[in-house]
Design an enzyme around this catalytic site. Sequence first.
Site, PDB file in Angstrom:
ATOM      1  N   GLY A 120      70.235  59.671  51.085  1.00  0.00           N
ATOM      2  CA  GLY A 120      69.317  59.696  49.935  1.00  0.00           C
ATOM      3  C   GLY A 120      70.003  59.520  48.593  1.00  0.00           C
ATOM      4  O   GLY A 120      70.550  58.465  48.281  1.00  0.00           O
ATOM      5  N   LYS A 165      72.348  56.093  60.047  1.00  0.00           N
ATOM      6  CA  LYS A 165      73.161  56.315  58.838  1.00  0.00           C
ATOM      7  C   LYS A 165      74.642  56.405  59.216  1.00  0.00           C
ATOM      8  O   LYS A 165      75.514  55.868  58.521  1.00  0.00           O
ATOM      9  CB  LYS A 165      72.694  57.589  58.130  1.00  0.00           C
ATOM     10  CG  LYS A 165      71.276  57.457  57.579  1.00  0.00           C
ATOM     11  CD  LYS A 165      70.697  58.802  57.183  1.00  0.00           C
ATOM     12  CE  LYS A 165      69.283  58.666  56.630  1.00  0.00           C
ATOM     13  NZ  LYS A 165      68.604  59.956  56.466  1.00  0.00           N
ATOM     14  N   THR A 217      56.117  56.861  49.158  1.00  0.00           N
ATOM     15  CA  THR A 217      56.692  57.903  48.293  1.00  0.00           C
ATOM     16  C   THR A 217      57.831  57.345  47.449  1.00  0.00           C
ATOM     17  O   THR A 217      57.896  57.576  46.241  1.00  0.00           O
ATOM     18  CB  THR A 217      57.261  59.046  49.178  1.00  0.00           C
ATOM     19  OG1 THR A 217      56.312  59.340  50.187  1.00  0.00           O
ATOM     20  CG2 THR A 217      57.579  60.277  48.390  1.00  0.00           C
ATOM     21  N   ILE A 268      72.740  60.804  47.357  1.00  0.00           N
ATOM     22  CA  ILE A 268      74.209  60.932  47.250  1.00  0.00           C
ATOM     23  C   ILE A 268      74.835  59.536  47.192  1.00  0.00           C
ATOM     24  O   ILE A 268      74.587  58.720  48.079  1.00  0.00           O
ATOM     25  CB  ILE A 268      74.803  61.674  48.473  1.00  0.00           C
ATOM     26  CG1 ILE A 268      74.159  63.047  48.652  1.00  0.00           C
ATOM     27  CG2 ILE A 268      76.320  61.796  48.349  1.00  0.00           C
ATOM     28  CD1 ILE A 268      74.621  63.785  49.900  1.00  0.00           C
ATOM     29  N   LYS A 301      67.800  52.110  56.509  1.00  0.00           N
ATOM     30  CA  LYS A 301      68.987  52.352  57.357  1.00  0.00           C
ATOM     31  C   LYS A 301      68.873  51.695  58.730  1.00  0.00           C
ATOM     32  O   LYS A 301      69.863  51.211  59.277  1.00  0.00           O
ATOM     33  CB  LYS A 301      69.246  53.854  57.516  1.00  0.00           C
ATOM     34  CG  LYS A 301      68.056  54.673  58.012  1.00  0.00           C
ATOM     35  CD  LYS A 301      67.424  55.456  56.910  1.00  0.00           C
ATOM     36  CE  LYS A 301      65.990  55.807  57.244  1.00  0.00           C
ATOM     37  NZ  LYS A 301      65.390  56.723  56.306  1.00  0.00           N
ATOM     38  N   GLU A 320      60.370  61.028  58.597  1.00  0.00           N
ATOM     39  CA  GLU A 320      60.026  59.628  58.855  1.00  0.00           C
ATOM     40  C   GLU A 320      58.575  59.557  59.325  1.00  0.00           C
ATOM     41  O   GLU A 320      58.006  60.564  59.769  1.00  0.00           O
ATOM     42  CB  GLU A 320      60.926  59.067  59.960  1.00  0.00           C
ATOM     43  CG  GLU A 320      62.390  59.019  59.603  1.00  0.00           C
ATOM     44  CD  GLU A 320      62.668  58.164  58.382  1.00  0.00           C
ATOM     45  OE1 GLU A 320      62.330  56.985  58.381  1.00  0.00           O
ATOM     46  OE2 GLU A 320      63.236  58.695  57.411  1.00  0.00           O
TER      47      GLU A 320
HETATM   48  N1  HSE Z   1      63.619  61.272  57.097  1.00  0.00           N
HETATM   49  C1  HSE Z   1      64.841  61.154  56.391  1.00  0.00           C
HETATM   50  C2  HSE Z   1      65.437  62.543  56.251  1.00  0.00           C
HETATM   51  C3  HSE Z   1      64.573  60.567  55.030  1.00  0.00           C
HETATM   52  O1  HSE Z   1      64.777  63.520  56.616  1.00  0.00           O
HETATM   53  O2  HSE Z   1      66.567  62.676  55.811  1.00  0.00           O
HETATM   54  C4  HSE Z   1      65.760  59.910  54.431  1.00  0.00           C
HETATM   55  O3  HSE Z   1      66.326  58.942  55.258  1.00  0.00           O
END
Ligand code: HSE
Length: 437
Positions: A136, A207, A14, A138, A107, A192
Amino acid sequence: MSEALRVGIAGLGTVGASVVKVLAGKAAELTRQCGREIVVVAVSARDRSRDRGVDLAKAAWFDDPVALAKSDGIDVFVELIGGADGPARACVEAALDAGRHVVTANKALLARHGLELAAIAEKNGVLLNYEAAVAGGIPVIKTMREALAGNTVSRVFGILNGTCNYILTRMGAEGLTFEECLKDAQRLGYAEADPTFDIEGYDTAHKLAILTSLAFGSRIAPDDIYLEGISNITQADIRAASELGYRIKLLGVAQRTEGGIEQRVHPTMVPTASVIAQVNGVTNAVAIETDIVGELLLSGPGAGGNATASAVIGDIADIAKSRPGFQHGPVFGRPADELAPYVRAPMRSHEGGYFIRLTVHDRIGVFAAIAGRMAANGISLQSIVQHADGDNGEAEKTVILVTAETTEAAVRKAVEGITEDGHLTTKPQVIRIERAG
Ligand code: HSE
C-alpha cells in the site's frame, strides 16, 4: 511552465476515488513540486451513475477502458481495475503498446505478467510504475529499486496483507472470532473483492513475488511459492503463542539459501519483543537485509483508499517530473531480458524453529512417544508445555513443543510419526518460527 500531464484513470473504486480526490485537493502543491499541472482528463468505470463523492464533471467518460488506455488525449494511464487478466491486462498492454506511461496498483497483474509488460515498457521507453501494488502506502518499490542500488539482499520479509494483520491483531487483542474480524475488514474496505485472496495468502504471494524479483534480480515466479493462509489459526494457537513469548503474523519471506531462493507465505511466530511483532492492525511492514545497509524495516498503512492513493500519486508525480528523452530505469531494477531464472530452494530444506501444537489422548507413554519421535529425527526441543485439558475436557491434553533450529523435512517426518502412533485426537498444528530483530 510545461504542459499539463494528462491522466486517464480506469477503475473508480475506493482507491480510484481517493486518487481523484487527492489530486484535486493537492493540485497547487503537486504543480509546485512537479513543475506542471496534473489533470485527470478521462475516466472509465463500470457504473457511470454511482455517486463516488468526487467531481468528475470535467473528465471525459469512457465505457471501454481499452479505448481510454489507447486514447491520444492522455499521457498516463492509471489502471485500478484489478485482476491478473481480463480488462486490466488488456488495458495495460494497450496503453504500453500505444506509448503511454502506466501506473498500476495491480499486484496480481504484475506477478503474473510483469515480465512481458516490463519488456514492452522498456522497448517503448515509457514508465510502468507500480508502487501501490506492494504494501500500500509504503514506498518499498522505490526503496528496493533505487535507494538500495548496489546492495546485495539476503532476505526480505514482511507483513504484506493488511486484512490478515488486522484479523490476527484483533483476534489476539480482543479474543474475537476470525469471521467477526474479517467482516469488519471488508466493511472498512481493506479486503479484496474475494477475501479468499487475502486470508489464503494469495495476495501476499503476489506481492512477495514482486519483491523477490527486485531483491534477487530474478524472474518473477508467482507459482513457486510455498503457501499457507491464516484460516486454520485458532484462539488456541494465539494463546499458546502469547504464553511462549510469540505473536502470530502472516509473513511473506524470500531468502537466499545455498539451494536457491526460498519464497514462502505462511502464518509465522515472531518473538513478541521483535519490532515486526508490534506492527498491528492494517499496518504493513517490510524488512530488508543487505550486505551494505544491514537491516531496514519500513512500516506503514498497507491497505485502504488514501494509503494506496498516496503511492499511486507518487508514481504519477514521478512521470510528471520526467522529461522527454530522459532514459527511464528498468521496471524491475534490471532490464527484463537480463533477469536471472528463478531457482527454487525446496521447502523441505528450510531451516528454522517450529511451534507444534498437539492434542493427544490422555494416557501413559504419549509424552515419551512424542519425545522419542523428535529425538529419532534429530530435533532438539527448546520447550515443552502441557496443558491440563485439551478442548474436550479430561480425555485429552494439549502438548505444545517449540523446537530448536531444525529442518522442515525433519519436522514433517516427526509429525508424521506421531500421527501414525495414534496418540493424536485432532490434526497437528505446525507453525514456523522466524528470526526477527
Ligand atoms: N487486500 C489487500 C490487503 C489490499 O488487505 O492488504 C492491498 O493490497
